[in-house]
Design a protein around this motif. Structure first.
Motif, PDB file in Angstrom:
ATOM      1  N   GLY A   1       0.787  -1.234   0.000  1.00 22.62           N
ATOM      2  CA  GLY A   1       0.000   0.000   0.000  1.00 22.62           C
ATOM      3  C   GLY A   1       0.816   1.279   0.000  1.00 22.62           C
ATOM      4  O   GLY A   1       0.267   2.369   0.179  1.00 22.62           O
TER       5      GLY A   1
ATOM      6  N   LEU B   1      -0.490   3.940  -2.473  1.00 19.53           N
ATOM      7  CA  LEU B   1      -1.769   4.526  -2.055  1.00 19.53           C
ATOM      8  C   LEU B   1      -1.541   5.485  -0.882  1.00 19.53           C
ATOM      9  O   LEU B   1      -2.188   6.540  -0.796  1.00 19.53           O
ATOM     10  CB  LEU B   1      -2.751   3.419  -1.665  1.00 19.53           C
ATOM     11  N   ASP B   2      -0.621   5.130  -0.002  1.00 19.69           N
ATOM     12  CA  ASP B   2      -0.304   6.017   1.113  1.00 19.69           C
ATOM     13  C   ASP B   2       0.260   7.336   0.582  1.00 19.69           C
ATOM     14  O   ASP B   2      -0.082   8.421   1.076  1.00 19.69           O
ATOM     15  CB  ASP B   2       0.691   5.327   2.047  1.00 19.69           C
TER      16      ASP B   2
ATOM     17  N   ARG C   1      -2.594   9.357  -0.878  1.00 16.91           N
ATOM     18  CA  ARG C   1      -3.431   9.923   0.193  1.00 16.91           C
ATOM     19  C   ARG C   1      -2.759  11.144   0.820  1.00 16.91           C
ATOM     20  O   ARG C   1      -3.423  12.128   1.143  1.00 16.91           O
ATOM     21  CB  ARG C   1      -3.689   8.851   1.256  1.00 16.91           C
TER      22      ARG C   1
ATOM     23  N   VAL D   1      -8.322   7.030  -1.303  1.00 20.01           N
ATOM     24  CA  VAL D   1      -7.710   5.833  -1.882  1.00 20.01           C
ATOM     25  C   VAL D   1      -8.319   4.543  -1.330  1.00 20.01           C
ATOM     26  O   VAL D   1      -8.818   4.509  -0.208  1.00 20.01           O
ATOM     27  CB  VAL D   1      -6.184   5.801  -1.625  1.00 20.01           C
ATOM     28  N   CYS D   2      -8.278   3.502  -2.156  1.00 23.80           N
ATOM     29  CA  CYS D   2      -8.550   2.144  -1.687  1.00 23.80           C
ATOM     30  C   CYS D   2      -7.797   1.177  -2.599  1.00 23.80           C
ATOM     31  O   CYS D   2      -7.332   1.549  -3.684  1.00 23.80           O
ATOM     32  CB  CYS D   2     -10.047   1.833  -1.648  1.00 23.80           C
TER      33      CYS D   2
ATOM     34  N   ARG E   1      -3.776  -2.707   5.103  1.00 24.57           N
ATOM     35  CA  ARG E   1      -4.757  -2.179   6.059  1.00 24.57           C
ATOM     36  C   ARG E   1      -4.069  -1.835   7.374  1.00 24.57           C
ATOM     37  O   ARG E   1      -4.276  -0.764   7.942  1.00 24.57           O
ATOM     38  CB  ARG E   1      -5.839  -3.241   6.284  1.00 24.57           C
TER      39      ARG E   1
ATOM     40  N   TYR F   1      -0.889   0.979   6.759  1.00 21.12           N
ATOM     41  CA  TYR F   1      -1.227   2.359   6.384  1.00 21.12           C
ATOM     42  C   TYR F   1      -2.692   2.731   6.652  1.00 21.12           C
ATOM     43  O   TYR F   1      -3.104   3.849   6.346  1.00 21.12           O
ATOM     44  CB  TYR F   1      -0.931   2.584   4.898  1.00 21.12           C
TER      45      TYR F   1
ATOM     46  N   ILE G   1      -5.316   1.647   5.107  1.00 27.58           N
ATOM     47  CA  ILE G   1      -5.973   1.854   3.807  1.00 27.58           C
ATOM     48  C   ILE G   1      -7.190   0.939   3.686  1.00 27.58           C
ATOM     49  O   ILE G   1      -7.154  -0.213   4.141  1.00 27.58           O
ATOM     50  CB  ILE G   1      -4.968   1.571   2.670  1.00 27.58           C
TER      51      ILE G   1
END
Ligand SMILES: [Zn+2]
Length: 313
Positions: free
Chosen positions: A105, A108-109, A112, A118-119, A132, A135, A137
Motif C-alpha cells: 500500500g 496509495l499512502d 493519500r 484511496v482504496c 490495512r 497504512y 488503507i
C-alpha cells in the motif's frame, strides 16, 4: 492439454485469440524452483505467453518474494513516492484512486498524503491485511471490490500487476468499467521489446517465469487495451527502481551464470556464501555500465519497464 497433471499448455493468445503455433519461443528457467518454461510470442498481436501455466502458482512465490531488506525497501519506497508525484501532475486536483494489487500500500499512502481518497485490492485476505494494518488503507480482497454501478475512480493503478494475471484483458476491462469520466489508468509492466530483454533472452531478469504469465511490448499492450475499450495516451520508460538493477542481474545471468542469485540474496531467500564475493565484485564492475545502459534505453524508448497511461478509447 494437461502436463504432469498440474500445468496447462497455452495453445492460443488470451488477447486476440490467434493460435500460438509457429510463434517465436524463448526458453527460460524459473530461478526459484529450476522448472523450465517457454514464452511464446503471439504471431498476430505480439503478446508473449508463459507456457505451460501451472495450475497452482503458490509454490513459485518464495515466502520472501518482493520483501526486501530494510535499506532496499526504503530506497524503493522513496522511488515509488517520486513516481506517484509524477502521476499527480497529470491531474488538476486530487480525486479518488484505486490500486489493483497494491501490495503493502505504499503508493496509495503516497497518493493519500497528496489529498487523494484511496482504496486497494489484493488477492488474499492476508495480503490485504498488510496494507490495512501498515497504512490504514481501505482494502478489498479479489474478486470482491468496487463495483461499476456505484464506484468510479479518477485514477486506477495496475503497477507490476498485469503481467501476473492469466487474463489481462479482463483486468483492463474491469478497470475501464470503474473509470470516472476523464479518468486515467496507469499500467506499469516489463517491456519485452526493450534492449534489456533482447540482450537477456531467457536470462532476462524481468521475464520472471512463471510468475509473469504474460509479456508486453508497447504495441501488444495497446492492442490488449483496445480490446478493453481503452487507448494509450502516453508511454514512458524511466524506471530507476527497476531498470539499472535489471541490467546488473541480467548481465550477471548472461556472463556469469548467476541465475538471479543476487536477487535471491537481496530477498533473503538464500544465505550469503564466501563465493558470493564474486557476485559483489560483478555488481561493482557492471553497476556503472548498467546505469548508462538504462539511461540510454529510456532516451531511445527501449527501457526494460514501461508505464502506459490509458484512457477510454
Ligand atoms: Zn495475440
Amino acid at each position: 492439454m494437461s502436463i504432469a497433471g498440474d500445468a496447462v499448455r497455452r495453445e492460443s493468445c488470451g488477447s486476440c485469440g490467434a493460435t500460438l503455433d509457429g510463434g517465436r519461443r524463448i526458453g527460460s528457467r524459473d530461478y526459484v524452483t529450476g522448472t523450465a518454461f517457454e514464452v511464446v510470442i503471439c504471431p498476430s498481436c505480439g503478446l508473449g505467453w508463459t507456457t505451460p501455466v501451472p495450475a497452482d502458482l503458490d509454490p513459485y512465490y518464495p515466502r520472501t518474494y518482493r520483501r526486501y531488506n530494510p535499506w532496499v525497501a526504503r530506497v524503493l519506497s522513496l522511488l515509488y513516492r517520486w513516481r506517484v508525484g509524477r502521476w499527480c501532475r497529470g491531474f488538476a486536483r486530487a480525486g479518488s484512486a484505486l490500486e489493483l494489487g497494491c501490495g503493502d500500500g505504499v503508493m496509495l499512502d503516497a497518493l493519500r498524503s497528496r489529498g487523494w481518497q484511496v482504496c486497494g485490492t489484493e488477492r488474499t485476505e492476508a495480503m490485504a491485511a498488510t496494507a490495512r494494518e501498515r497504512y490504514g488503507i481501505r482494502m478489498y480482497v479479489d474478486p470482491d471490490g468496487p463495483q461499476p454501478d456505484h464506484d468510479r475512480f479518477d485514477l486506477i493503478v495496475l503497477f507490476q500487476v498485469l503481467e501476473h494475471l492469466a487474463d489481462p484483458v479482463a483486468a483492463l476491462s474491469r478497470a475501464q468499467s470503474l473509470l470516472a469520466d476523464g479518468g486515467r489508468i496507469v499500467v506499469g509492466v516489463p517491456n519485452l521489446a526493450s534492449w534489456q530483454a533482447a540482450f537477456g533472452q531467457g536470462g532476462w531478469f524481468h521475464l520472471d517465469v512463471p510468475r509473469h504469465l504474460v509479456h508486453f511490448t508497447p504495441s501488444s499492450l495497446a492492442a490488449a487495451a483496445a480490446r478493453a475499450g481503452l487507448r494509450v495516451e502516453a508511454v514512458g520508460y524511466i524506471s530507476p527502481e527497476h531498470d539499472p538493477f535489471g541490467w546488473v542481474q541480467t548481465i550477471l545471468n548472461r556472463f556469469a551464470g548467476n541465475a538471479n542469485r543476487l536477487t535471491l540474496l537481496l530477498m533473503g531467500a538464500e544465505r550469503w556464501r564466501i563465493s558470493d564475493g564474486l557476485t559483489l565484485l560483478g555488481v561493482a564492475v557492471v553497476g556503472p555500465v548498467a546505469v548508462v545502459l538504462a539511461a540510454a534505453s529510456w532516451a531511445c524508448g527501449r527501457g526494460a519497464v514501461m508505464e502506459a497511461t490509458l484512457v477510454r478509447g
